[in-house]
Structure formats: structure tokens, C-alpha cells
Design a protein around this motif. Structure first.
Motif, mmCIF file in Angstrom:
data_model
loop_
_atom_site.group_PDB
_atom_site.id
_atom_site.type_symbol
_atom_site.label_atom_id
_atom_site.label_comp_id
_atom_site.label_asym_id
_atom_site.label_seq_id
_atom_site.Cartn_x
_atom_site.Cartn_y
_atom_site.Cartn_z
ATOM 1 N N VAL A 249 -2.497 3.999 2.661
ATOM 2 C CA VAL A 249 -3.851 4.036 2.102
ATOM 3 C C VAL A 249 -4.688 2.873 2.617
ATOM 4 C CG1 VAL A 249 -5.156 3.804 -0.055
ATOM 5 C CG2 VAL A 249 -3.145 5.291 0.043
ATOM 6 N N PHE A 250 -4.078 1.712 2.756
ATOM 7 C CA PHE A 250 -4.815 0.528 3.214
ATOM 8 C C PHE A 250 -5.278 0.689 4.654
ATOM 9 C CE2 PHE A 250 -5.453 -3.765 4.746
ATOM 10 C CZ PHE A 250 -6.016 -4.419 3.657
ATOM 11 N N SER B 284 0.828 -1.208 0.000
ATOM 12 C CA SER B 284 0.000 0.000 0.000
ATOM 13 C C SER B 284 0.861 1.256 0.000
ATOM 14 C CB SER B 284 -0.917 0.003 1.227
ATOM 15 O OG SER B 284 -1.628 1.223 1.313
ATOM 16 N N PRO B 285 0.542 2.215 -0.875
ATOM 17 C CA PRO B 285 1.238 3.505 -0.837
ATOM 18 C C PRO B 285 0.705 4.349 0.303
ATOM 19 C CG PRO B 285 -0.483 3.567 -2.474
ATOM 20 C CD PRO B 285 -0.483 2.160 -1.924
ATOM 21 N N THR B 286 1.377 5.447 0.577
ATOM 22 C CA THR B 286 0.849 6.410 1.536
ATOM 23 C C THR B 286 -0.219 7.263 0.844
ATOM 24 O OG1 THR B 286 2.492 8.081 0.955
ATOM 25 C CG2 THR B 286 3.070 6.526 2.721
ATOM 26 N N VAL B 287 -0.961 8.012 1.646
ATOM 27 C CA VAL B 287 -1.965 8.915 1.076
ATOM 28 C C VAL B 287 -1.301 9.931 0.145
ATOM 29 C CG1 VAL B 287 -3.617 10.750 1.634
ATOM 30 C CG2 VAL B 287 -3.607 8.642 2.971
ATOM 31 N N MET B 288 -0.104 10.394 0.502
ATOM 32 C CA MET B 288 0.602 11.337 -0.361
ATOM 33 C C MET B 288 0.969 10.686 -1.698
ATOM 34 S SD MET B 288 4.141 13.479 0.290
ATOM 35 C CE MET B 288 3.456 14.314 1.720
ATOM 36 N N GLU B 289 1.443 9.453 -1.654
ATOM 37 C CA GLU B 289 1.801 8.754 -2.900
ATOM 38 C C GLU B 289 0.564 8.507 -3.764
ATOM 39 O OE1 GLU B 289 5.707 6.303 -1.193
ATOM 40 O OE2 GLU B 289 3.681 5.449 -1.020
#
Length: 385
Positions: free
Chosen positions: A138-139, A94-99
Motif C-alpha cells: 500500500v505504501f 505496510s500491508p499489501t493492497v489485498m490485505e
């Protein structure tokens, strides 16, 4: 194989190849023994037509009974539609919210949205959302995370609601891109803050005052002919500010403004006689394609807000925004009986519901007409008492 117990698992020895021993009491519960001697409890299940296995824990760190209980929890989750193994993999990648936000910008915003909307979205992401939520996976982001963010912006309800609306779209795409399980958007069921709808429009007295002020400021040289024309065209056509501000002569025909692109796509705007006369009074320059010429030789008038603040101050209309000129056009149309479906096309609204915000204004016109009818009848009938 019999029931897996601590004694039985302790007695199992490693072989040259990895091997799994299954419990004969709880289906899908087993122990995997690696050639190194490492022993790991596992749960096996089927989800979405595929057989999956999930590691529960290492023997010695947890007991066989503890692992059995965990296997039951996993099977119960699967029965409710979950896929624990896939969820774990999704969590790891999972990417970060920024990614996610940066991919959202490049793969959606810049491809599908208008330039002004792109700017708004990018500013909301980088100035509001990233500082608060950008480092969270994000997850892993939850409804409570979004609700807490929304609460912090409660003093600016419009901005708070727009940020959540943006995130809703972004997390829908996160599901499509495989970053979250389907139907887990964390913005769902978040109650938006009520927004005080701004419906300011000019009545006839205010319209007259505005016209007199602009004419006097034009005569005194306080505003240019192009600024004067810009504000008049907003009132005479009901256009959005950007549609007049960036209007090119190539878009002007004898009867219409043919805009190749606008907030709602291609638009064909009726050009009334008064607007045509106003346009005819403006100088066209070979080196400048724009109608409302600014300070630069080849550009349009970049900041119409500045002269508008001067005009509204002198006219005593401090609370009137430029967008309220469009509201004024719509209010005059409704009060003069223009059909909402026709007005929708003139204003370039996507949805009729947007146009119907002005519908209550027709009550004034109906009341006035009813009064005129009653007055005529009473004059004919004579005294009522």
C-alpha cells in the motif's frame, strides 16, 4: 568534533557503549559507532515536534562525502514536510493492497454500507482490483499503477470509474490507519472516463403498449398476478426494484409504504389510490410476509428480470430495463409540473442533482403549454396576415 572525513572516521574506535560523533560543518549529520566496531552514518532532524534519526549507510560501503550528500537530501525533504524515518517504518509495516482491501471490507464496508453495495464492492475488489494490484504494498502504490489499471478497463468505462472510486475511499482510510502519509492518495487527479448516461423512459404510446402486453400475459397465464403487480407498482410509485421486490405487508399502511430501510435509509413513500387498489387485489398469506410472493412458500419473487425479459420482448421494448420504469415515473412527474424538491422526496434521492437530471424534460411541457396559449390567442385575434 571536526568535519567528518574518511580519515577521521577510520581513526574512531569502538567503545563499550554505542556513541555518536557529530559533524561540525553540517548540522544533523553524524556517525554512529557500535560496540562491535560497526560504523553507520546518520541524519538527525525534527518532524512533527519530534527528533528523529535515519540511518544513511555503513562506513566502508559508502564514503563520508557520499553520506554527507545524502544527509543534505534528507534535510531538504524534511524542509518540504517529509518524515523519512517515519516513511521507512511505514513502508516496512505496510500491508499489501489485498490485505488493506480485506480490512476495508470488515472495518468499513460491512459496518457502514447496504448489503447490495457490500456485494458490489467485494466483487470489484476480489475480481478486478486484487488480480491487478493486490500484491503491491500500500505504501508503494503510485498514481501510475492506478492509471494503468484504469486504462486496462477502458472498454467498460462505468466499471473502471467505479473501481477507482472504491480505491479512492480505501486509500483515504489507509491514510487514516497510518499505512500511507496523509494527502498521498494515488487516485487523486485521475480523470474518469465519460459515461453515457442511460435516460430511457417510456412515452405514452410505449406505456400503453406495455400495459396491454402485461394484461394479456396475465390473462394467458404467462405471468403471475404477483409479477403483474410488481411491475405496475414500480410504475405507480417510482420505487426502486428492491423496494417492491422485498416489500412486506407490515410496511404497507393506508396511505404510505413505510420502508424501515432502503438504499438511502428509512423511506416513507406515498401510496396513490391506484396502487392501493392493486395491493388490495393480492392475496396475503399467513406463512409469507412478502407482498410479491415467489416460488418459495415463505419468500419473495427472487428473479423479476426473467419475466421482465419476456414482457419487454413481446411488447417490442427490448432496450427497456426494469430501472427505466422508475425513469418513466420521474419523466411523467417532471412533464406534469411536479416540483423537483417534491420529486426528490418521492423518489428518495439523496441529492437534488440526481433529480435534476430529468429537469430538461420539463422543456417539452413548457413548449406544449406555450403552444396552447399561442393557439388560443391566435384564434381570438384572427389571421396574422
Amino acid at each position: 568534533m571536526s568535519k567528518l572525513t574518511k580519515r577521521l572516521v577510520d581513526s574512531l574506535v569502538a567503545e563499550p557503549k554505542e556513541r555518536i560523533y557529530w559533524d561540525d560543518e553540517l548540522g544533523g549529520f553524524g556517525i554512529r559507532i557500535y560496540p562491535t566496531g560497526r560504523k553507520v552514518y546518520i541524519a538527525q532532524y525534527r518532524a512533527n515536534g519530534r527528533t528523529r534519526r535515519k540511518n544513511i549507510g555503513q562506513h566502508g560501503v559508502m564514503t563520508a562525502e557520499e553520506a554527507r550528500k545524502e544527509a543534505k537530501f534528507i534535510h531538504a525533504d524534511v524542509a518540504r514536510g517529509a518524515d523519512p524515518s517515519a516513511d521507512r517504518k511505514a513502508r516496512l509495516r505496510s500491508p499489501t493492497v489485498m490485505e488493506l482491501g480485506e480490512r476495508f471490507i470488515t472495518d468499513h464496508v460491512q459496518l457502514h454500507l447496504k448489503p447490495t453495495t457490500q456485494t458490489d464492492y467485494i466483487n470489484m475488489l476480489r475480481k478486478k482490483i486484487y488480480p491487478a494490484l493486490g500484491s503491491i504494498k500500500v505504501f508503494e502504490i503510485t498514481f501510475n499503477d492506478v492509471a494503468a489499471f484504469h486504462l486496462k478497463l477502458r472498454d467498460t468505462p462505468y466499471q473502471a470509474n467505479r473501481c477507482v472510486m472504491l480505491m479512492s475511499k480505501m486509500f483515504n482510510l489507509a491514510e487514516d490507519w497510518g499505512y500511507r502519509p496523509m494527502n498521498t492518495n494515488p487516485t487523486k487527479r485521475l480523470k474518469k472516463y465519460p459515461e453515457a448516461e442511460k435516460k430511457r423512459y417510456l412515452d405514452e404510446v410505449e406505456q400503453e403498449k406495455l400495459g396491454e402486453t402485461m394484461a394479456q400475459m396475465l390473462t394467458d397465464g404467462k405471468i403471475s398476478r404477483y409479477v403483474f403487480a410488481a411491475f405496475y407498482l414500480l410504475l405507480l410509485t417510482g420505487c426502486r426494484l428492491s423496494e417492491i421486490q422485498k416489500l412486506k405487508w407490515d410496511y404497507v399502511t393506508r396511505t404510505h409504504l413505510e420502508l424501515p430501510d432502503s438504499k438511502t435509509g428509512r423511506r416513507r413513500i406515498p401510496l396513490p389510490r391506484e396502487a392501493r387498489q392493486l395491493l388490495a387485489s393480492l392475496e396475503q398469506r399467513d406463512d409469507n410476509p412478502y407482498v410479491i410472493i415467489g416460488d418459495h412458500a415463505t419468500g419473495y419473487y427472487n428473479d423479476l428480470q426473467k419475466p421482465w425479459r419476456k414482457i419487454r420482448s413481446r411488447a417490442g421494448l427490448e432496450d427497456v430495463r426494469l430501472h427505466d420504469l422508475r425513469h418513466t415515473y420521474a419523466s411523467v412527474a417532471v412533464m406534469n409540473g411536479i416540483d423537483p424538491f417534491m420529486l426528490k422526496e418521492i423518489l428518495g434521492h439523496k441529492n437534488l442533482s440526481t433529480t435534476l437530471r430529468y429537469a430538461h424534460l420539463s422543456d417539452d411541457a413548457v413548449q406544449k403549454a406555450a403552444g396552447q396559449i399561442a393557439n388560443r390567442l391566435s384564434n381570438t385575434l384572427g389571421r396574422l396576415n
